[in-house]
Design a protein around this motif. Structure first.
Motif, short mmCIF file in Angstrom:
data_model
loop_
_atom_site.label_atom_id
_atom_site.label_comp_id
_atom_site.label_asym_id
_atom_site.label_seq_id
_atom_site.Cartn_x
_atom_site.Cartn_y
_atom_site.Cartn_z
N LEU A 647 0.82 -1.21 0.00
CA LEU A 647 0.00 0.00 0.00
C LEU A 647 0.86 1.26 0.00
CD1 LEU A 647 -2.86 1.06 -0.01
CD2 LEU A 647 -2.88 0.92 2.49
N GLN A 650 1.59 1.81 -3.58
CA GLN A 650 0.41 2.29 -4.30
C GLN A 650 0.12 3.76 -3.98
OE1 GLN A 650 -2.40 -0.79 -2.94
NE2 GLN A 650 -2.56 -1.48 -5.07
N ASP A 651 0.24 4.16 -2.70
CA ASP A 651 0.03 5.56 -2.34
C ASP A 651 1.06 6.46 -3.01
OD1 ASP A 651 -2.11 4.90 -0.80
OD2 ASP A 651 -1.09 5.07 1.13
N ILE A 654 0.04 6.98 -6.60
CA ILE A 654 -1.07 7.93 -6.72
C ILE A 654 -0.57 9.36 -6.54
CG2 ILE A 654 -3.21 8.70 -5.63
CD1 ILE A 654 -3.83 5.77 -5.06
N VAL A 660 -3.44 3.54 -10.64
CA VAL A 660 -3.42 2.32 -9.83
C VAL A 660 -4.78 1.64 -9.96
CG1 VAL A 660 -2.92 1.34 -7.56
CG2 VAL A 660 -1.85 3.50 -8.23
N SER A 739 -3.22 10.74 -2.26
CA SER A 739 -3.52 9.43 -1.66
C SER A 739 -4.34 9.53 -0.39
CB SER A 739 -2.20 8.68 -1.37
OG SER A 739 -1.37 9.46 -0.50
N ARG A 743 -8.28 6.36 -3.20
CA ARG A 743 -7.92 5.01 -2.78
C ARG A 743 -7.43 4.20 -3.98
NH1 ARG A 743 -7.10 5.53 2.46
NH2 ARG A 743 -8.95 6.06 3.65
N PRO A 744 -6.45 3.34 -3.79
CA PRO A 744 -6.02 2.45 -4.88
C PRO A 744 -7.19 1.61 -5.38
CG PRO A 744 -4.44 2.39 -3.08
CD PRO A 744 -5.62 3.16 -2.58
N ALA A 749 -8.50 6.68 -9.13
CA ALA A 749 -7.10 6.26 -9.11
C ALA A 749 -6.62 5.86 -10.50
CB ALA A 749 -6.90 5.09 -8.14
#
Length: 756
Positions: A647, A650-651, A654, A660, A739, A743-744, A749
């Motif tokens: 995560l 992923q953040d 973003i 994502v 982020s 959200r992913p 996203a």
């Protein structure tokens, strides 16, 4: 039962709980409205419409309908309920709007806005207000339902809910309602937590490693609530109250809660006035006639366009009463109000920009769009000037008066009635009775004070506050005006209270041989008026130490038909008493201590510094929240939570503007970061192995633990992604990271949302 069935059931259960959490948050946002509008049908209607809209959305999602269809179904429910409740007489089958229904909406909306502008809190529960509140609640529900349950952006929805809950506090400034604030904060935390849990896949994790996450979140939330409740009263107050001025200046409080305005140490120049009258006039904004014992309420009367033939019009008085015509020029320096300050009785107003309406009943002027800020205008007023003999022969009252001007609450304390009879015992006519009361209030037994009422715990205009004021005999204009008006009503005289400004302080400037007077914000004032048959509304000045008391000259002292400039100006045009003149209690006007040509007040830099620090703190909140979230994920990743490490990456993607999507596998996402964005290959492969092991390894196994390695890899990938981003993107990633609200795998996203 298959794992897919378990996952589907978990998602459905999470969605049901998320819908319930959203309803609780919406109801929490509705609580502050109770302090502005009296509870009634609007409250029940708001709860019902929010429940029905959310239930419709939940049912539509259970049928796996597209997001657009869900919103359309919710909108249809909203239209059907609004039509059934407010427009069923014009609807087809009570719920289907017709053209006649649509035409009925604007007038109802305008009535609601008029009640908000002209009314005093708490407003009555009327049909127009219920229509506005219930309709707004339904629209808000549709919007936040889409943001939370479709876009999966609970933080953004929470910001909107909090903003809506602040509107009543901005409109009517008051002390913080701690219970409502705590309830809202808990509801928001619950909403965010439920949304987060509803997105989590049912991975079996070590209970020891995951039990601390919700506890940590709950602890942080509790600390935030406690800090906010404790710190809010300690924060410096802004120089101007947000609720009293709209658009850049202080405003006019028409609820008779003027204590905070008058006690404000900073004096702001709000108006500049010049007039050919013998002395600078009082400037009225609005009047208050309705009094049921608790608070004086602004008059709710018909308005007409200012330039129409039914606008201000001529003054209707007896033919033998003299009329003196005066012209007053007003320039607004810093005043944002819907009420236009004008001398009484105004018969013509010119030079205004925008749309303005006249109130013939009390000869006030109100804006239909915008405020008074920046206006410069000229007012022609025709002032009735009866002789002393004439005014003594007239009775206080008239057949065309509204009943509310003579209403005396049944619970009025006896001290009010007894003192009114005692003070006026020797008078033989209504005018002399009023003069006796005016002389009594100003004769030395009463003291003007802005602090004493607050120290003793009363700061209002109700019947009980009036009784307390008559016993303690110290207060400010609100108490003097309320006591005078209520005592006169016990003597069967029609009265009302006027909100406006005292005459200003003369400056060294002059235009056309007319002295320019400066009116400061501290000169906001309240005074009573009494209606006389044949003479109209006559103002009085009972406040000790302010202005010149109302008086009329005998006919023998008037040289022919010309105005005697040496005679006292009656009623509406008393001049302010110079601050150097001493009364029985010191300076007669403690609010006029600023000398002409000097600043209206010294500014304490500490409140401004506090406001600046508060603004900087608010601007830093996104950065602080992002760092707090990253530290939580780091601790979880170090403890072996591979999903936390994943995560973090992923953040970072973003924040760097990289898509994502939920439809992309971890291996495909890793390969794209390597090929297109320069992510280190070894570190990405380490993260892919970690997330795949966490997803597919046997439950409870510790042989696949990669905590430190996964976290080190996530740190390296995050640094590389942000370093490769454009400079502007890197700056936004620090001060406003996307982020936090994106959200992913969500719609915002990038890519298609996850399929259900």
């Amino acid at each position: 039962m298959s794992s897919s069935d378990d996952s589907s059931r978990t998602r459905r259960g999470g969605e049901w709980l998320l819908t319930l959490a959203l309803l609780v948050a919406l109801l929490a946002a509705l609580m502050p409205v109770i302090g502005v509008v009296k509870p009634g049908g609007w409250l029940l209607g708001s709860v019902v419409i929010a429940t029905l809209v959310l239930a419709a959305g939940y049912g539509a999602r259970r049928l796996r309908l597209p997001a657009v269809a869900v919103s359309l179904i919710e909108a249809a429910v909203w239209v059907a309920m609004m039509t059934a409740v407010f427009f069923r007489d014009t609807a087809l089958l009570w719920v289907i709007p017709t053209p006649e229904t649509i035409r009925a909406v604007p007038p109802l909306f305008e009535d609601a806005m008029d009640e908000i502008i002209l009314g005093a809190a708490p407003l009555e529960d009327t049909v127009p207000l219920a229509f506005l509140i219930v309709g707004s609640m339904g629209l808000l529900t549709i919007i936040v339902d889409h943001v939370v349950l479709t876009a999966r952006m609970p933080l953004l929805a929470s910001i909107g809910i909090v903003a809506v809950s602040l509107i009543p506090a901005i409109a009517v400034p008051r002390e913080v309602d701690v219970v409502a604030f705590v309830f809202l904060a808990v509801a928001i935390l619950f909403l965010i937590r439920v949304e987060t849990r509803s997105r989590e896949r049912p991975l079996e994790r070590d209970a020891e490693r995951t039990a601390g996450v919700p506890a940590t979140a709950l602890g942080i939330g509790a600390i935030a609530v406690v800090v906010a409740v404790v710190a809010t009263p300690l924060l410096p107050q802004p120089l101007m109250r947000a609720g009293t001025g709209l658009g850049g200046g202080p405003g006019i409080d028409a609820t008779l809660q003027l204590g905070d305005d008058l006690r404000r140490p900073e004096q702001i120049e709000v108006l500049r006035v010049r007039s050919n009258a013998p002395s600078p006039p009082y400037l009225r904004a609005t009047t208050l006639s309705r009094f049921e014992g608790g608070v004086w309420e602004p008059d709710r009367v018909r308005t007409v366009p200012l330039d129409s033939e039914f606008g201000l019009g001529s003054v209707s008085i007896a033919e033998d009463v003299r009329l003196a015509e005066y012209t007053t020029d007003v320039e607004v320096m810093s005043l944002a109000s819907v009420w236009l300050p004008v001398p009484y009785p105004a018969v013509e107003v010119t030079g205004l920009d925008g749309r303005w309406a006249a109130v013939p009943y009390n000869r006030t002027v109100i804006s239909q769009s915008g405020t008074t800020q920046g206006q410069a205008y000229t007012v022609v007023s025709n002032q009735a000037r009866p002789t002393l003999e004439q005014i003594r022969s007239y009775n206080a009252g008239g057949p065309e008066l509204r009943d509310e001007t003579t209403q005396v609450p049944p619970e009025t304390p006896e001290i009010v009635t007894e003192l009114a009879a005692e003070v006026t015992a020797g008078a033989t006519n209504d005018y002399d009775r009023l003069i006796a009361m005016q002389r009594w209030f100003r004769g030395g037994e009463f003291r003007y004070s802005l602090e004493a009422p607050v120290e003793e715990g009363f700061d209002g205009s109700g019947a009980e506050a009036v009784a307390e004021f008559l016993e303690r005999r110290q207060g400010y204009c609100i108490h003097f005006a309320s006591a005078f008006a209520l005592m006169a009503r016990t003597l069967h005289m029609p009265t009302r209270i006027v909100i406006g400004y005292l005459p200003g302080v003369s400056t060294t400037d002059s235009v056309d041989d007319q002295v320019v007077y400066s009116v400061s914000s501290s000169l906001l004032h309240a005074w009573p008026e009494v209606y006389f048959d044949n003479a109209g509304w006559i103002p009085f000045e009972p406040t000790a130490g302010l202005g010149v008391p109302t008086s009329f000259s005998p006919a023998a002292s008037l040289p022919g038909e010309t105005d005697d400039p040496n005679s006292a100006t009656p009623g509406a045009t008393p001049s302010p008493t110079p601050s150097s003149e001493q009364g029985p209690n010191g300076p007669l006007d403690p609010r006029d201590e600023a000398l002409p040509g000097t600043p209206l007040g010294t500014t304490n830099p500490l409140p401004m510094l506090g406001v600046v620090l508060l603004i900087l703190f608010v601007l830093a909140l996104p950065f602080l929240a992002r760092e707090l979230r990253r530290r939580q994920l780091t601790l979880a990743a170090r403890g072996g939570d591979a999903a936390a490490a994943w995560l973090i990456v992923q953040d970072a993607a973003i924040d760097a503007g990289i898509a994502v999507p939920a439809s992309e596998t971890p291996r495909a996402f890793a390969q794209r970061l390597i090929d297109q964005h320069g992510a280190p290959a070894d570190d990405m492969y380490t993260l892919v192995v970690a997330i795949e092991r966490a997803s597919y390894a046997p439950a409870g196994g510790r042989d696949y633990w990669m905590g430190d390695a996964a976290m080190d890899a996530a740190t390296a990938v995050r640094a590389q992604l942000l370093a490769a981003a454009p400079p502007a993107r890197r700056i936004l990633a620090v001060i406003a990271p996307r982020s936090l609200i994106v959200r992913p795998g969500s719609v915002y996203a990038g890519g298609a949302p996850a399929t259900r």
